[in-house]
Design an enzyme around this catalytic site. Structure first.
Site, mmCIF file in Angstrom:
data_model
loop_
_atom_site.group_PDB
_atom_site.id
_atom_site.type_symbol
_atom_site.label_atom_id
_atom_site.label_comp_id
_atom_site.label_asym_id
_atom_site.label_seq_id
_atom_site.Cartn_x
_atom_site.Cartn_y
_atom_site.Cartn_z
ATOM 1 C CG HIS A 242 -1.767 -1.179 1.416
ATOM 2 N ND1 HIS A 242 -2.877 -1.431 0.663
ATOM 3 C CD2 HIS A 242 -1.669 -2.217 2.289
ATOM 4 C CE1 HIS A 242 -3.449 -2.553 1.062
ATOM 5 N NE2 HIS A 242 -2.728 -3.055 2.043
HETATM 6 C C1 BDR Z 1 -3.159 0.791 5.337
HETATM 7 O O1 BDR Z 1 -3.356 0.220 6.631
HETATM 8 C C2 BDR Z 1 -2.134 -0.113 7.215
HETATM 9 O O2 BDR Z 1 -2.221 -1.335 7.880
HETATM 10 C C3 BDR Z 1 -1.109 -0.086 6.100
HETATM 11 O O3 BDR Z 1 0.143 0.324 6.614
HETATM 12 C C4 BDR Z 1 -1.668 0.937 5.131
HETATM 13 O O4 BDR Z 1 -1.283 2.243 5.478
HETATM 14 C C5 BDR Z 1 -3.859 -0.070 4.304
HETATM 15 O O5 BDR Z 1 -5.227 -0.126 4.575
#
Ligand code: BDR
Ligand code: CA
Length: 313
Positions: A242
């Site tokens: 992500h």
């Molecule tokens: C987001 O949630 C976190 O767990 C990850 O680091 C990312 O920023 C994805 O939904």
């Protein structure tokens, strides 16, 4: 010309990889500071993880601050089930020698925006938007001074990853996300719709460890840990990556596609708390407050990340 950025983060394996990508790119990005926020795990551990990552990168001159421990109005919700008990399970990184700066992260953000030339500082958010929401509430004068906020947040076509309706970063602090989206600051949103198309297949992970440096090995170990949860959840051959998409967007915007739309946050309903209601088809005449990215060139993204990580120790 280099672009000045502040990274607001809750590391997190994917946050850590985003930080490494930024710190590996000094000719493009001048990382003024890194601010931790309560999110994937509690604030103290997130801040310690940020220090570890900065040491891994060799860029120990970059200051690290601790911001808010909990969301604006709600109790903190964390995600150890994804990131492990330390929030950064996988590689065995040494305890950091580097110390946190004494100033509160929110005050650091405010002071930096007031002292730098207006329109020159970009905020990159990789976690819940608490610190940015608090800074905008405490010091509304900073809003017109922010060049842009680029956030990993939200979802529309992919809907939720933490609840059926909400992406984690927005779910944790919907009020902060709401403040930020109504601030009038230019916003680029990188939702799950993008990151779910950027999958760490085995050959890509091997590409990181194959670089032969410490950073590449650590990144491979991070993904091998955090992917377990996602591989089972989504049933794909690779897990989404992500937060590095935020930095990749700044480095190579041509890798991404999107459009300007209105995005509003659901704060009232318990059922759909933190939903990013995206007017993707422009059904309403609400202001187009967000450049909403929809897809990425995943091969190009992994090429960029591998190239840049190869520059680190
Ligand atoms: C987001 O949630 C976190 O767990 C990850 O680091 C990312 O920023 C994805 O939904
Ligand atoms: Ca994150």
């Amino acid at each position: 010309m280099t672009r000045k950025i502040i990274i607001d983060t809750d590391p997190g394996q994917d946050d850590a990889i985003a930080i490494l990508l930024a710190l590996a790119s000094p000719e493009d990005l001048d990382v003024l500071g890194i601010v931790a926020v309560g999110g994937n795990i509690g604030l103290a551990q997130n801040a310690r993880n940020a220090l570890k990552v900065v040491e891994l990168s060799g860029r120990t001159e970059v200051p690290v601050y601790a911001g808010c421990e909990r969301p604006m109005r709600r109790m903190l919700v964390t995600a150890e089930h994804v990131h492990g008990p330390t929030g950064l399970d996988g590689p065995d990184l040494p305890e950091p020698k580097k110390k946190l700066e004494a100033q509160h992260g929110v005050d650091y953000i405010i002071d930096t925006l007031r002292s730098e030339e207006p329109g020159t500082v970009t905020l990159c958010t990789l976690g819940p938007l608490t610190n940015i929401g608090m800074a905008l509430v405490k010091a509304p004068d900073i809003a017109p001074r922010i060049r842009e906020i680029v956030m990993m947040a939200g979802a529309y076509f992919e809907v939720g990853n933490f609840t059926p309706a909400a992406e984690f970063n927005v779910y944790v602090d919907p009020e902060a996300a709401d403040v930020v989206l109504r601030s009038g600051v230019p916003i680029t949103m990188i939702p799950l719709d993008v990151t779910h198309g950027v999958l760490s297949y085995a050959h890509r992970i091997e590409g990181f460890s194959g670089i032969g440096n410490k950073a590449g090995r650590a990144v491979a170990e991070m993904i091998l840990f955090s992917q377990k949860f996602d591989l089972e959840k989504y049933g794909n051959e690779g897990a989404p990556l992500h937060d590095p998409c935020v930095i990749a967007w700044l480095l190579e915007p041509d890798l991404f596609k999107g459009r300007k739309i209105n995005v509003t946050i659901e704060t009232a309903s318990e059922l759909t708390r933190g939903m990013t209601v995206a007017d993707y088809w422009q059904i309403t005449d609400r202001p187009r407050n967000v450049l909403y990215l929809r897809s990425a060139d995943d091969a190009g993204f992994y090429r960029l990340l591998t190239e840049r990580l190869a520059r680190l120790p």
